[in-house]
Design an enzyme around this catalytic site. Structure first.
Site, short mmCIF file in Angstrom:
data_model
loop_
_atom_site.label_atom_id
_atom_site.label_comp_id
_atom_site.label_asym_id
_atom_site.label_seq_id
_atom_site.Cartn_x
_atom_site.Cartn_y
_atom_site.Cartn_z
N CYS A 1 3.49 -6.58 -1.00
CA CYS A 1 4.47 -7.67 -0.88
C CYS A 1 3.86 -9.07 -0.86
O CYS A 1 4.42 -10.00 -1.44
CB CYS A 1 5.28 -7.53 0.40
N ARG B 1 -3.85 3.23 2.95
CA ARG B 1 -3.24 3.43 4.27
C ARG B 1 -4.04 4.48 5.01
O ARG B 1 -4.41 5.51 4.43
CB ARG B 1 -1.78 3.89 4.14
N GLN C 1 1.56 2.49 -6.07
CA GLN C 1 3.02 2.53 -6.08
C GLN C 1 3.55 1.79 -7.30
O GLN C 1 2.94 0.80 -7.73
CB GLN C 1 3.57 1.80 -4.86
N ASP D 1 5.64 -0.58 -7.59
CA ASP D 1 6.25 -1.43 -6.56
C ASP D 1 6.85 -2.69 -7.18
O ASP D 1 6.26 -3.28 -8.08
CB ASP D 1 5.14 -1.82 -5.58
N HIS E 1 9.22 -6.37 -6.03
CA HIS E 1 9.91 -7.19 -5.05
C HIS E 1 10.88 -8.08 -5.79
O HIS E 1 10.50 -8.77 -6.73
CB HIS E 1 8.90 -7.99 -4.24
N LYS F 1 17.01 0.72 4.68
CA LYS F 1 16.60 1.17 3.36
C LYS F 1 17.46 2.31 2.84
O LYS F 1 18.11 3.01 3.62
CB LYS F 1 15.13 1.59 3.38
N HIS G 1 12.36 -4.80 -1.36
CA HIS G 1 11.16 -4.04 -1.72
C HIS G 1 11.70 -2.76 -2.34
O HIS G 1 12.60 -2.16 -1.76
CB HIS G 1 10.34 -3.60 -0.52
ZN ZN Z 1 7.00 -4.65 -0.24
#
Ligand code: ZN
Ligand code: ZN
Length: 638
Positions: free
Chosen positions: A337, A366, A384, A386, A388, A467, A513
């Site tokens: 992010c 992680r 990911q 990913d 935003h 979410k 996200h």
């Molecule tokens: Zn994020």
């Protein structure tokens, strides 16, 4: 006798005399339920069918096929197993025998080690106990008397359990069936005859009370179901899951390795695994560009101050790795992010710029505990898909709806069904009540607008917002987390993001996200197991393998190989001086969709004779025709 009121699940009430047992009541209310009811909840507490109802209560029968029903059934089977073990092996001490997620176990202390043959003997004795249809009888007695009873039987583990109960427990319950007695809270099925399908599965060692300083006991695992058919389905499923294990197939198909030398939870992709991953990633890039996303890239490490500002340092630190460069502390990103927000902040934004959709195949680290790591499914470094999305609050609905459409499309392309869950505010969260309310409503509205069925997971949201989770279902009906959409009002606040509205004033954008496939590593693990390694042609790292019969056929083989490569077909050559049958078997093991045998006939007629991995022969066709055939198989994914 006093009259009592029994409130049924549909809210209706029936009057009976006090002292009626649960079983008598059900017989008088809906007798057809008796055969499939294992127990009932009285004021929400599960009780035996033999329990007398003394006052007014709500009553919900527990069906043998329900989740709670299966727990009661399986726990009852564990008692029957313990009885069988004690009948066969003299001097066995029993310890504990709970139901588990998918079955039950019981831990025993016995001088000799149980063998797989013993499991058959135990099963045979269990069948006799079931045929005898012994009732499960509950007995309540004082703790002192119970200690005396188990001491008399030499059951030291039970004595220890009784002695360790809290001070104020004076009365305990025991369950008897056919001469066997166990210390147990219950409830149980009415009698052993209700057990229709069970199987003992495996043996393991287990320390008493899970403490390695204690004695090692012998654990027997088993499972049970309401019907033989349900048990057969389950046994097929676990056999199939073993065959499809992505760690095993990953080795056999030479896709990846997890190496102790490199470290736990870290994946090394081999050429074929890398190719599979690239196919997925290229699909991602193309689909995101189609949907108005911008591609971005951020660094792996960012200053710790930035993680403090975002709240990750306070709320996610245990899962992060840190490093130091020239006296400066950095956090290795566990999420993508922050860079995306810095991109947003690099310019003054107006309402005309929104929504902005930043997409990154973002690699994150992680810290997962060693114990939870599992092949590609749970790793410490993963990538990911990913993105935003920064938008005006009034654009949220359209954005969330578009993401839900994207997920639906992706699931169709990769061949999965899926389910949807909405997760709400957790205990450890940041942000105002009003923001949480607004974000949760926005997600819920989009689901309602799409007429999607969903479940609500109370308190399961991220610390910064609610979410939507999409759980895909694989060929074995197992559920895996893939897409998620998280609504976030907090990060834009913390980073003071703004845009100029139509009114010329500064406003705060909202942030979403979202991932579509989730962690690419895990998605690959799921794909491998879903397809049992036999990927559809468009996903296969190798689409066709050329197999020469003799060395004389190599020149033509090279020519065909060149044509396939030029056409963008992923082809491989097996021109080794080996028997053809051996080469075919190997290609079949690799689950390559097409094998092209190159022999005299193919050289003479300038053709290929594709053989499918299921053994079907297509017959002689031109190389161009074969190229068309593969393109055709892949066209819908382009
Ligand atoms: Zn994020
Ligand atoms: Zn029990």
């Amino acid at each position: 006798m006093a009259e009592i009121e029994i409130i049924l699940p549909d809210g209706t009430k029936q009057k009976r005399s006090a002292g009626i047992t649960v079983k008598e009541f059900i017989e008088s209310w809906k007798t057809e339920l008796i055969g499939s009811t294992v127990a009932a909840k009285l004021n929400n507490i599960p009780m035996d069918l033999s329990h007398p109802i003394e006052g007014s209560v709500s009553l919900t029968p527990i069906d043998i096929t329900s989740k709670e029903g299966l727990v009661i059934l399986r726990h009852s089977i564990s008692h029957v197993m313990a009885q069988a073990v004690q009948d066969i092996f003299k001097g066995v001490q029993i310890s504990i025998g709970p139901a588990t997620e998918e079955g039950f176990y019981y831990d025993f202390d016995y001088a000799e080690t149980f063998t797989p043959d013993d499991l058959e003997k135990i099963e045979a004795r269990m069948r006799e106990i079931i045929a005898a249809d012994y009732p499960f009888i509950r007995e309540e007695l004082s703790r002192i008397d119970a200690i005396g009873l188990f001491q008399g039987k030499g059951e030291n583990y039970k004595v220890e359990l009784l002695k360790d109960l809290p001070e104020d427990v004076r009365i305990v319950s025991l369950y008897h069936q056919g001469g066997y007695v166990d210390l147990c809270r219950g409830p149980h099925i009415p009698s052993t005859g209700m057990i229709r399908a069970f199987k003992l599965l495996s043996l393991a060692g287990a320390y008493w009370r899970g403490d390695e300083r204690n004695r090692m006991l012998q654990r027997i695992y088993g499972t049970g179901f309401a019907t033989e058919a349900a048990l057969a389905d389950y046994l097929y499923m676990i056999e199939e899951a073993k065959k499809r294990d992505h760690r095993k197939l990953g080795r056999e198909l030479d896709l990846f390795q997890m190496s102790d030398e490199a470290g736990p939870g870290l994946v090394i992709f081999h050429p074929k695994g890398t190719m599979l991953r690239m196919i997925i990633e290229n699909w991602e890039r193309k689909e995101h560009l189609k949907r108005g996303y911008d591609m971005v890239m951020g660094p792996q490490i960012l200053k710790v101050d930035l993680w403090k500002k975002s709240g990750h340092f306070d709320h996610y630190r245990e899962n992060m790795y840190f490093t130091q460069v020239e006296e400066q502390a950095y956090g290795i990103k566990p999420m993508n992010c922050l860079s995306h927000m810095l991109i947003y902040k690099s310019k003054i934004r107006s309402y005309r710029d929104l929504p902005l959709r930043y997409f990154e195949l973002g690699t994150v680290h992680r810290h997962e505990k060693t114990g939870v790591l599992h092949g590609l499914m749970r790793v410490r470094q993963f990538t990911q898909d990913d993105a935003h999305i920064l938008c005006m609050p009034e654009q949220l609905n359209d954005e969330i709806t578009a993401i839900a459409d994207f997920v639906g499309y992706a699931m169709k392309i990769f061949g999965f069904e899926y389910e949807v869950e909405l997760s709400t505010r957790p205990v450890n969260s940041i942000g105002s009540d009003a923001d949480w309310e607004m974000a949760t409503t926005a997600l819920e509205n989009a689901l309602k607008y799409k007429h999607m069925a969903y479940e609500v997971n109370e308190g399961d949201g991220a610390f910064y917002g609610p979410k939507i989770d999409f759980k895909l279902k694989d060929a074995l009906k197992r559920k895996w987390q893939c897409a998620t959409i998280q609504c976030d009002f907090t990060l834009p606040e913390r980073f003071d993001l703004s845009y100029f509205g139509m009114d010329g004033e500064r406003h705060r954008p909202v942030m979403l996200h979202r991932v579509i496939l989730g962690a690419i590593e895990r998605f690959m693990g799921v794909l491998i197991e879903h397809y049992a390694g036999a990927f559809p042609v468009w996903l296969s790292p190798v689409q066709a393998v050329l197999l020469t019969v003799t060395d004389n056929h190599i020149p033509y083989g090279e020519k065909v190989y060149g044509m396939l490569c030029d056409a963008g077909i992923r082809a491989e050559r097996d021109f080794r001086n080996e028997k053809l049958g051996y080469k075919i078997r190997e290609a079949q093991m690799q689950k390559t969709p097409y094998m092209l045998v190159i022999g005299d006939r193919e050289v003479e007629s300038k053709c290929v004779s594709p053989r499918q991995r299921d053994g079907k022969n297509i017959g002689a066709i031109g190389v161009d025709e074969f190229i068309e055939l593969i393109r055709d198989k892949c066209s819908q994914y382009k």
